[in-house]
Design a protein around this motif. Structure first.
Motif, PDB file in Angstrom:
ATOM      1  N   ASN A  88      -6.473   8.678 -15.006  1.00  0.00           N
ATOM      2  CA  ASN A  88      -7.059   7.473 -14.418  1.00  0.00           C
ATOM      3  C   ASN A  88      -8.535   7.619 -14.114  1.00  0.00           C
ATOM      4  N   LYS A 113       0.848  -1.194   0.000  1.00  0.00           N
ATOM      5  CA  LYS A 113       0.000   0.000   0.000  1.00  0.00           C
ATOM      6  C   LYS A 113       0.879   1.238   0.000  1.00  0.00           C
ATOM      7  N   ASP A 159       1.013   4.065  -3.002  1.00  0.00           N
ATOM      8  CA  ASP A 159       0.658   5.453  -2.722  1.00  0.00           C
ATOM      9  C   ASP A 159       1.689   6.400  -3.297  1.00  0.00           C
ATOM     10  N   ARG A 198       1.440   6.203  -7.349  1.00  0.00           N
ATOM     11  CA  ARG A 198       0.136   6.356  -7.987  1.00  0.00           C
ATOM     12  C   ARG A 198      -0.217   7.828  -8.197  1.00  0.00           C
ATOM     13  N   LYS A 199       0.288   8.363  -9.245  1.00  0.00           N
ATOM     14  CA  LYS A 199      -0.057   9.767  -9.527  1.00  0.00           C
ATOM     15  C   LYS A 199      -0.296   9.902 -11.017  1.00  0.00           C
ATOM     16  N   GLY A 219     -10.114   8.885 -11.838  1.00  0.00           N
ATOM     17  CA  GLY A 219     -10.486   8.623 -10.454  1.00  0.00           C
ATOM     18  C   GLY A 219     -10.342   7.182 -10.042  1.00  0.00           C
ATOM     19  N   TRP A 220      -9.736   6.355 -10.890  1.00  0.00           N
ATOM     20  CA  TRP A 220      -9.572   4.939 -10.554  1.00  0.00           C
ATOM     21  C   TRP A 220      -8.447   4.750  -9.548  1.00  0.00           C
ATOM     22  N   GLU A 221      -8.803   4.182  -8.415  1.00  0.00           N
ATOM     23  CA  GLU A 221      -7.804   3.881  -7.391  1.00  0.00           C
ATOM     24  C   GLU A 221      -7.425   2.417  -7.515  1.00  0.00           C
ATOM     25  N   HIS A 264     -13.210  -1.771 -13.441  1.00  0.00           N
ATOM     26  CA  HIS A 264     -12.240  -0.944 -14.152  1.00  0.00           C
ATOM     27  C   HIS A 264     -12.710  -0.683 -15.582  1.00  0.00           C
TER      28      HIS A 264
END
Ligand SMILES: Nc1nc2c(ncn2[C@@H]2O[C@H](COP(=O)(O)OP(=O)(O)O)[C@@H](O)[C@H]2O)c(=O)[nH]1
Ligand SMILES: [Mg+2]
Lengths: 325, 131, 538
Positions: free
Chosen positions: A218, A206, A210, A213-214, A220-222, A246
């Protein structure tokens, strides 16, 4: 000729497709013409990339995914890519071992591929094979690659959903996997979570994600992190649900970002396609020339150093060669 | 053979035989000789082998048999004929002379006895694929 | 030619007291019958009991194997019998399964039901000889059921039957046919072993390195794996099932594969006795001497039996039998002259049994216990193979033990690398094998020997019989027992399934059905090959 081949493939003829894929892989002259004609029949399949270190359980996972997709009545093409031995040029393609129970299922087409070429090109033939599966009408195409080289990361970029598979206790390994893998991952699976250190890995992971992940497009896809035990058929249903989510997120993107994404992929693929042709054709042109052979002799008998030989060959042949081809 | 061509070989153990070491070692030899090996592993029925061979578009099929399931190899040969699919099939293992003869009659192209050298196997494949 | 042990240790031209200077007789060797049992378990060795001289049997239908057994008995094999099952039984699938039909009775006896065991044992005593049934771990639980059921039918006390019908859960890692997932295999092994111990049966379980070595593993690796398997399996019975180690120690037996490198093979067996004794005492705190003794049987190695010039195998078999006898063992079964071709023909079987009797009755080997003790060379080899084995064992234990090492592929790698090395040595001529890379003759001049075969029609016949017979069973009773088994299987990993399995066996449930139902309860497909569906409504 081309037409009848295309027709057979569009009708799902396994043998014609299998043969064409072999020709693509062997760069047999004339296959480009077929691919050109086939292209208009593509664009319907959903492409899932599965990437991760050797032994992470990718093939086992793919096998289970295929099973579930078949239960849903979907047809599947699987493209399993394994590395070529740099020493011998040969390869053992062992992914099929885990998927053989589907070999008699007409709704499943499994094909193994080795990375081969020394000038890249993996993305090129993989892309073409995907097109063949797509034209055959497969609902899903799953591409398994070992996520180590730039080539593999590029493949991931052209999949609709990219799944990165890791296993517990590989903290150092995570570092070793190219950072690029984290950027392309849409879903992360911690497989072999039957191992005792799975939770720690989840935690470490995680944190890693984090950081990387930029991404701008995307929508808004986490990227979710899932736990799975592929051998015990655990976590597969959840994975397919996330893939579906997705897929929906991608569909819901603004028209601008869809075009933006499509452009990015098209650019990548086009550049790749040109890169291979350039490198191969230019190199073929040079290595078949008399000057090249003379240079080799000179290097061997010591009258020329390889640095000068390289300079001379390129300046003599390059502009020329490009004009000719 | 051009830079981009490789001999593609399917290697499998047939039937209910669980011995995989021989097949794995041969696969390794073939890889070292520059070939691409699609390895299927154990518990493969003739039906599964033929289907995989077709999908993979292989040049040769290599079957490992640790004694006594020749019936399965016979079936494999029949199935290939029925499917109009023909690539050379070679077998490796301890196959008694009279069974070996029967298999050759069924269309098996070559039988490699135990302890055949890697060289002899590689050379054979190269010669037969070139033909 | 290489002058190295099978694991690559350089061998010197001569050995002297220097080479074993550190050896302490009392501590490291001891008299026969005393700890650490390097020299064996009986003070007077074979004088009290000669090893069991037996042949591997098992071919085709149960009736055919029964005939074969009677033949062996007529040839003088009366101390014990050893029967191996066919590949469908080992999977296990029944003969009438589409794939069972193709191979039933090939390379062994088709053994998936009590009916077949009854037929196998017709006119053959269940007691007074050791009964060994080999091949496949999952079938172990059923075979135990066969023994219990047939003993009851014959009005015998189960405890009067002795032998071994159970087998370790790792065989498939070493190339044995068996398609049950490892964890379930281990569970069933624990269940059946616990059942044996709690019911005080005189039945053992083979924890074997034979298959590992036949697939190419070397001697120290075999020792390490044997100890690693025992440590993990027995440890589980102590810790998870609450059994006492001293009771448990009567369960395992090892079948060592003895090859033709005479001295090294003898050293291996001696080292194994010492390693086991130390583990029993140090790890498991064994209280009795008996619990420090691993029962060891010998299989003269199939890996050394050549396809070419099969008659040469008679010489190999004799040398290996002598090695096994000198090393000290409880039983020997031979890979025969026709081993590379088929299951032993009557001709080959007689040769083998006679070979064993020549060794036991003509050479004087039974007169003296552990005759090579004190040989500088043999004691040196014993120390070295043990030392090397402990190194491999440490690697396995650092990984978390045998099961983890298997799951991480370590054990398969050991085996593959070692097999590859052996093949390279033969190809390069570093190791010579007569008839293979030395003194080769053209195939057409090769020895002609009789070969025992099973025809496709034999398999079909076994399959058809089974399909028809299945319908004649007491179906309501069977359904009831199967339902019970399914329910028990849902009660968790530690809930012992042996009682339910035994009941299902008595109701003539087959291996395909019984193991299939357990598989299903654990979330796997009923059929290991995923071709047929469960015939019961559960
Ligand atoms: N313990 C455990 N082993 C697994 C799991 N999934 C796969 N494996 C094993 O990991 C090994 C490698 O699997 P494979 O699918 O070939 O990995 P790949 O190289 O990533 O394609 C095999 O022995 C699998 O049985 C899992 O969830 N748990
Ligand atoms: Mg894989």
């Amino acid at each position: 000729m081309v037409d009848s081949i295309v027709e057979k493939i569009v009708n799902g003829d396994v043998r014609t497709a299998a043969k064409l894929i072999g020709d693509i892989d062997n760069r047999v002259p004339g296959t480009r013409e077929i691919l050109k004609a086939l292209y208009k029949h593509t664009g319907n399949a959903y492409i899932i990339g599965i990437t991760g270190a050797p032994g992470a359980g990718k093939s086992t996972l793919v096998d289970e995914m295929v099973r579930d997709l078949r239960l849903q009545g979907k047809t599947v093409g699987v493209l399993a890519v394994d590395p070529t031995s740099p020493l011998s040029g040969g390869a053992i393609l062992g992914d099929r071992v885990r998927m053989q129970r589907h070999s008699l299922d007409e709704g499943v087409f499994i094909r193994s591929l080795a990375t081969r070429g020394q000038f890249g090109g993996l993305t090129q033939s993989t892309r073409s094979v995907i097109d063949v599966f797509d034209a055959m009408g497969k609902d899903y195409i799953i591409v398994e690659t070992v996520g180590v080289g730039q080539d593999e990361i590029d493949i991931a970029k052209s999949a609709h959903t990219t799944v990165i598979v890791v296993v517990p206790g590989m903290g150092d390994h995570i570092q070793a996997i190219k950072a690029g893998i984290f950027e392309v991952g849409d879903i992360f699976v911690i497989n072999k979570s039957d191992r005792s250190d799975a939770n720690k890995t989840l935690h470490d992971f995680k944190a890693m994600i984090d950081i990387t992940r930029k991404r701008s497009t995307n929508g808004g896809w986490e990227p979710p992190i899932l736990m799975a035990e592929a051998v015990n058929n655990k976590g597969i249903v959840e994975l397919l649900i996330e893939i579906e989510k997705h897929r929906k997120t991608r569909k819901a993107l603004s028209p601008e970002s869809i075009i933006h994404n499509k452009k990015a992929i098209a650019q990548l693929e086009l550049i790749d396609m040109m890169k291979i042709r350039l490198v191969e054709e230019v190199l073929n042109h040079i290595t078949n020339s008399l000057e090249f052979k003379e240079c080799l002799d000179c290097i061997v008998d010591g009258t020329k150093d390889p640095y000068s030989a390289c300079d001379e060959l390129l300046s003599a042949k390059l502009p020329d060669g490009l004009q000719q081809s | 053979m051009s830079n981009n061509q490789r001999i593609k070989v399917l290697v499998s153990v047939i039937g209910l035989d669980g011995h995989f070491t021989g097949a794995e070692i041969v696969s390794r030899y073939l890889m070292d000789a520059g070939m691409e090996v699609v390895y299927l592993g154990i518990y493969q029925t003739p039906e599964m082998i033929v289907s995989a061979a077709i999908q993979e578009n292989v040049d040769v099929i290599g079957i490992s048999s640790h004694a006594a399931n020749y019936e399965q190899i016979n079936l494999l040969m029949e199935l290939m004929k029925k499917n109009n699919f023909s690539v050379p099939v070679m077998c490796g293992g301890s196959i008694p002379p009279q069974d070996a003869e029967a298999l050759i009659k069924k269309g098996v192209s070559k039988i490699f006895l135990p302890h055949s050298t890697s060289e002899s196997i590689v050379d054979y494949i190269v010669s037969i694929v070139k033909k | 030619m290489k002058r190295q042990t099978d694991y690559g240790l350089e061998i010197k031209p001569v050995y002297t007291p220097e080479d074993i200077a550190d050896l302490d007789y009392a501590k490291d060797i001891g008299d026969p019958g005393s700890y650490p049992f390097t020299r064996g378990y009986h003070p007077d060795g074979y004088r009290s009991r000669v090893w069991t001289r037996r042949m591997t049997g098992g071919i085709g239908s149960s009736k055919r194997t029964n005939e074969q057994l009677k033949q062996f008995r007529a040839m003088g094999q009366t101390q014990g019998m050893l029967i191996i099952c066919d590949r469908p039984s080992a999977m296990p699938i029944d003969a009438d399964h589409p794939m069972g039909r193709r191979e039933a009775g090939v390379l062994g006896w088709h053994a998936t039901s009590l009916l077949e065991f009854e037929e196998l044992m017709e006119d053959i005593p269940l007691t007074g000889q050791s009964i060994t049934l080999l091949g496949s771990a999952p079938l172990s639980a059923l075979r135990l059921g066969y023994i219990v059921a047939l003993a009851e039918k014959r009005g015998l006390d189960w405890r009067k039957v002795h032998g071994s019908v159970s087998e370790y859960p790792f065989g498939h890692i070493f190339g044995q046919t068996d398609n049950l997932p490892l964890d379930l295999n281990i569970k069933l092994w624990l269940d059946s072993t616990e059942f044996i111990v709690r019911n005080k049966l005189h039945i053992r379980s083979g924890i074997l390195t034979q298959h590992f070595q036949e697939s190419g593993g070397n001697n120290p690796q075999a020792l390490a794996i044997e100890i690693a398997m025992l440590k993990e399996l027995l440890g589980k019975l102590v810790n998870e099932r609450g059994l006492d180690f001293d009771d448990l120690a009567l369960i395992p037996y090892e079948l060592v594969s003895v090859g033709s490198r005479f001295f090294e093979e003898i050293a291996k067996v001696r080292a194994l006795r010492r390693m086991y004794a130390k583990m029993a005492r140090e790890t498991f705190k064994a209280k009795t001497d008996k619990a420090c003794q691993l029962l060891i049987a010998v299989h003269t190695s199939s890996r050394t039996m050549t396809y070419q010039q099969p008659l040469n195998n008679i010489a190999r078999c004799a040398i290996e039998t002598l090695a096994g006898a000198i090393a000290g063992c409880t039983a020997i079964d031979n890979a025969c002259l026709d081993n590379a071709y088929a299951e032993p023909s009557p001709f080959a079987a007689r040769m083998s049994l006679n070979t064993q009797h020549i060794v036991s009755d003509e050479t004087g080997v039974t007169d003296v216990t552990d005759p090579l003790a004190g040989s500088y060379y043999v004691e040196y080899l014993t120390n070295k193979v043990e030392e090397e084995a402990y190194k491999v064992l440490k690697q396995i234990e650092d990984m978390g033990g045998m099961i983890e090492a298997v799951k991480q592929g370590f054990i398969k790698n050991l085996m593959r690398e070692s097999a590859l090395q052996k093949q390279r040595d033969i190809e390069s001529g570093e190791r010579l094998v007569v008839g293979v890379n030395e003194l080769v003759i053209p195939p057409e001049e090769d020895d002609k020997i009789p070969i025992q075969s099973v025809e496709a029609s034999d398999s079909e016949e076994i399959a058809d019989r089974m399909a028809n017979w299945k319908k004649t069973r007491d179906i309501p009773l069977l359904k009831e027992k199967i339902a019970q088994l399914y329910a028990d299987s849902k009660k968790g990993y530690d809930f012992n399934l042996m009682p339910a399995i035994t009941e299902a066996v008595k109701a003539y449930g087959t291996a395909g059905e019984i193991i299939g139902v357990i598989r299903k309860a654990y979330g796997y497909h009923y059929d290991p090959l995923e071709m047929i569906n469960c015939p019961f409504e559960l």
